[in-house]
Design an enzyme around this catalytic site. Structure first.
Site, PDB file in Angstrom:
ATOM      1  N   GLY A  19     -70.979 -23.552  12.009  1.00 26.37           N
ATOM      2  CA  GLY A  19     -71.147 -22.718  13.206  1.00 26.37           C
ATOM      3  C   GLY A  19     -70.737 -23.369  14.518  1.00 26.37           C
ATOM      4  N   LEU A  69     -71.939 -30.468   4.528  1.00 23.62           N
ATOM      5  CA  LEU A  69     -72.277 -29.485   3.488  1.00 23.62           C
ATOM      6  C   LEU A  69     -71.825 -29.912   2.093  1.00 23.62           C
ATOM      7  CD1 LEU A  69     -71.348 -26.534   5.758  1.00 23.62           C
ATOM      8  CD2 LEU A  69     -73.585 -26.748   4.705  1.00 23.62           C
ATOM      9  N   ASN A  95     -70.266 -19.724   5.974  1.00 22.53           N
ATOM     10  CA  ASN A  95     -68.987 -19.604   6.676  1.00 22.53           C
ATOM     11  C   ASN A  95     -68.104 -20.850   6.577  1.00 22.53           C
ATOM     12  OD1 ASN A  95     -67.186 -18.657   9.066  1.00 22.53           O
ATOM     13  ND2 ASN A  95     -68.069 -20.595   9.793  1.00 22.53           N
ATOM     14  N   SER A 147     -61.690 -14.887   1.771  1.00 21.99           N
ATOM     15  CA  SER A 147     -60.441 -14.813   2.533  1.00 21.99           C
ATOM     16  C   SER A 147     -59.497 -13.827   1.869  1.00 21.99           C
ATOM     17  CB  SER A 147     -59.789 -16.195   2.557  1.00 21.99           C
ATOM     18  OG  SER A 147     -58.482 -16.093   3.081  1.00 21.99           O
ATOM     19  N   TYR A 160     -57.764 -23.819  -2.396  1.00 14.69           N
ATOM     20  CA  TYR A 160     -58.543 -22.972  -1.478  1.00 14.69           C
ATOM     21  C   TYR A 160     -58.751 -21.584  -2.086  1.00 14.69           C
ATOM     22  CZ  TYR A 160     -59.363 -20.352   2.951  1.00 14.69           C
ATOM     23  OH  TYR A 160     -59.853 -19.541   3.952  1.00 14.69           O
ATOM     24  N   ALA A 163     -61.320 -21.473  -4.866  1.00 16.86           N
ATOM     25  CA  ALA A 163     -62.699 -21.465  -4.345  1.00 16.86           C
ATOM     26  C   ALA A 163     -63.044 -20.107  -3.739  1.00 16.86           C
ATOM     27  CB  ALA A 163     -62.857 -22.569  -3.297  1.00 16.86           C
ATOM     28  N   LYS A 164     -62.118 -19.545  -2.973  1.00 16.39           N
ATOM     29  CA  LYS A 164     -62.432 -18.294  -2.260  1.00 16.39           C
ATOM     30  C   LYS A 164     -62.561 -17.103  -3.217  1.00 16.39           C
ATOM     31  CE  LYS A 164     -62.861 -19.665   1.990  1.00 16.39           C
ATOM     32  NZ  LYS A 164     -64.147 -19.514   2.696  1.00 16.39           N
TER      33      LYS A 164
HETATM   34  N1  LIG Z   1     -59.161 -18.232  10.539  1.00 17.08           N
HETATM   35  C1  LIG Z   1     -58.651 -17.468   9.597  1.00 17.08           C
HETATM   36  O1  LIG Z   1     -57.537 -16.946   9.730  1.00 17.08           O
HETATM   37  C2  LIG Z   1     -59.413 -17.190   8.316  1.00 17.08           C
HETATM   38  C3  LIG Z   1     -58.842 -16.326   7.382  1.00 17.08           C
HETATM   39  C4  LIG Z   1     -59.519 -16.038   6.214  1.00 17.08           C
HETATM   40  C5  LIG Z   1     -60.747 -16.606   5.960  1.00 17.08           C
HETATM   41  N2  LIG Z   1     -61.296 -17.451   6.875  1.00 17.08           N
HETATM   42  C6  LIG Z   1     -62.600 -18.012   6.549  1.00 17.08           C
HETATM   43  O2  LIG Z   1     -63.484 -17.841   7.637  1.00 17.08           O
HETATM   44  C7  LIG Z   1     -64.352 -18.966   7.742  1.00 17.08           C
HETATM   45  C8  LIG Z   1     -64.219 -19.616   9.112  1.00 17.08           C
HETATM   46  O3  LIG Z   1     -62.860 -19.968   9.314  1.00 17.08           O
HETATM   47  P1  LIG Z   1     -62.366 -20.716  10.618  1.00 17.08           P
HETATM   48  O4  LIG Z   1     -60.924 -20.399  10.750  1.00 17.08           O
HETATM   49  O5  LIG Z   1     -63.291 -20.491  11.738  1.00 17.08           O
HETATM   50  O6  LIG Z   1     -62.491 -22.240  10.126  1.00 17.08           O
HETATM   51  P2  LIG Z   1     -62.540 -23.573  10.993  1.00 17.08           P
HETATM   52  O7  LIG Z   1     -61.925 -24.641  10.169  1.00 17.08           O
HETATM   53  O8  LIG Z   1     -62.005 -23.340  12.362  1.00 17.08           O
HETATM   54  O9  LIG Z   1     -64.116 -23.843  11.108  1.00 17.08           O
HETATM   55  C9  LIG Z   1     -64.848 -24.256  10.005  1.00 17.08           C
HETATM   56  C10 LIG Z   1     -66.129 -24.903  10.506  1.00 17.08           C
HETATM   57  O10 LIG Z   1     -66.772 -25.487   9.372  1.00 17.08           O
HETATM   58  C11 LIG Z   1     -67.108 -26.828   9.680  1.00 17.08           C
HETATM   59  N3  LIG Z   1     -67.065 -27.639   8.464  1.00 17.08           N
HETATM   60  C12 LIG Z   1     -65.986 -27.912   7.704  1.00 17.08           C
HETATM   61  N4  LIG Z   1     -66.337 -28.730   6.708  1.00 17.08           N
HETATM   62  C13 LIG Z   1     -67.662 -28.973   6.829  1.00 17.08           C
HETATM   63  C14 LIG Z   1     -68.606 -29.760   6.100  1.00 17.08           C
HETATM   64  N5  LIG Z   1     -68.250 -30.485   5.046  1.00 17.08           N
HETATM   65  N6  LIG Z   1     -69.880 -29.765   6.517  1.00 17.08           N
HETATM   66  C15 LIG Z   1     -70.268 -29.066   7.618  1.00 17.08           C
HETATM   67  N7  LIG Z   1     -69.420 -28.318   8.338  1.00 17.08           N
HETATM   68  C16 LIG Z   1     -68.138 -28.275   7.949  1.00 17.08           C
HETATM   69  C17 LIG Z   1     -66.070 -27.281  10.683  1.00 17.08           C
HETATM   70  O11 LIG Z   1     -66.512 -28.395  11.433  1.00 17.08           O
HETATM   71  C18 LIG Z   1     -65.873 -26.030  11.515  1.00 17.08           C
HETATM   72  O12 LIG Z   1     -66.791 -25.958  12.590  1.00 17.08           O
HETATM   73  C19 LIG Z   1     -63.968 -19.907   6.585  1.00 17.08           C
HETATM   74  O13 LIG Z   1     -64.777 -19.629   5.470  1.00 17.08           O
HETATM   75  C20 LIG Z   1     -62.534 -19.521   6.296  1.00 17.08           C
HETATM   76  O14 LIG Z   1     -62.152 -19.826   4.984  1.00 17.08           O
HETATM   77  C21 LIG Z   1     -60.648 -17.759   8.045  1.00 17.08           C
END
Ligand SMILES: NC(=O)c1ccc[n+]([C@@H]2O[C@H](COP(=O)([O-])OP(=O)(O)OC[C@H]3O[C@@H](n4cnc5c(N)ncnc54)[C@H](O)[C@@H]3O)[C@@H](O)[C@H]2O)c1
Length: 254
Positions: A19, A69, A95, A147, A160, A163-164
């Site tokens: 978050g 995590l 998330n 995703s 990826y 997992a998704k």
């Molecule tokens: N941005 C996109 O286009 C997109 C598209 C499809 C799905 N998603 C999904 O939406 C969600 C959020 O995506 P986003 O683009 O904001 O990702 P992001 O990488 O910008 O943010 C992910 C957050 O998770 C934290 N994180 C990562 N590994 C961690 C760990 N081991 N322990 C604790 N925290 C950890 C990071 O520090 C970061 O704050 C994800 O599940 C992603 O797969 C995103």
């Protein structure tokens, strides 16, 4: 963007993993804006503390827990901490993720295992930790971030996508298991959301974004708030009969 207020979210304990930045940060802001007691877990200590301090200064109930995590004991301890601080968890948003790309033929066993640990394993165990808390409450909503990537099939995203896609299987099975306790489990599947990290890593070239938009029915950029609004709805009682679903937020891409 105007945000709908969901009365049932006021005072509800909500956990958001990952978050501190990106979509997760928007989720934390959205729940705080709905009067929830929002706890968020992330690796990024400075960003997490800064966000919690900003929201608390604005009168919200926000708590940041620094947590890796991939460490399941740390996840379990964090969920117990949240309960002690805010009371039982009524909504969990799984998330956090890492969308690292790799050449398929080069992926090592260690790298594959790490991709499962950072994208899948904590989703399962965070849910396992909060289901007893939700049973105490007599309701709950678990929202697992998947995703559109695995549905569409994107190069260099095999681990990826593995997992998704598994997250959706997990969602469906858990929804069947806990529905009788009024606990709902859904998956949210964003399309192309250009967060600062996405821009830095994969979308430095503006033409790639333009190409992506052309594939959508609605050729406009998907904002983090679009994802947050759907998440608020799935967390709130307004969606009380919606479970075992995957909702795509992708402007009609797929
Ligand atoms: N941005 C996109 O286009 C997109 C598209 C499809 C799905 N998603 C999904 O939406 C969600 C959020 O995506 P986003 O683009 O904001 O990702 P992001 O990488 O910008 O943010 C992910 C957050 O998770 C934290 N994180 C990562 N590994 C961690 C760990 N081991 N322990 C604790 N925290 C950890 C990071 O520090 C970061 O704050 C994800 O599940 C992603 O797969 C995103």
């Amino acid at each position: 963007m105007e945000r709908t207020q969901f009365p049932s979210l006021k005072g509800r304990t909500v956990v958001v993993t990952g978050g501190a930045s990106g979509i997760g940060e928007a989720l934390v802001r959205a729940f705080a804006g709905n009067g929830s007691n929002v706890a968020f877990l992330d690796l990024q200590e400075d960003a997490g503390n800064k966000l919690a301090a900003e929201l608390s200064a604005g009168g919200a109930n926000a708590k940041f827990l620094q947590c890796d995590l991939t460490d399941i004991e740390a996840v379990r301890a964090a969920m117990a901490d949240v309960k002690a601080h805010f009371g039982p968890v009524g909504a969990l948003v799984n998330n956090a993720a890492n969308d690292k790309r790799a050449n398929f033929l080069d992926v090592s066993v260690e790298e594959f295992d790490w991709m499962m640990a950072v994208n899948l394993r904590h989703v399962f165990f965070a849910a396992q930790a909060v289901v007893p808390q939700m049973r105490e409450l007599g309701y709950g909503s678990i929202i697992n971030m998947t995703s559109g990537a695995w549905v569409r099939g994107i190069r260099e995203m095999q681990a990826y996508s593995t997992a998704k896609a598994a997250i959706v299987g997990f969602t469906n099975s858990l929804a069947r298991q806990v529905g009788e306790f009024r606990i709902r489990v859904n998956a949210l599947a964003p399309g192309m959301v250009i967060t600062p990290r996405q821009r830095e890593l994969w979308y430095q070239d503006e033409s790639k974004i333009a190409d992506g938009l052309k594939l959508q029915c609605i050729p406009e950029e998907i904002k983090v708030e679009d994802v947050a609004n759907a998440c608020l709805f799935l967390a709130a009682d307004d969606s009380r009969m919606i479970t075992k679903q995957m909702l795509l937020i992708n402007g009609g891409l797929i």
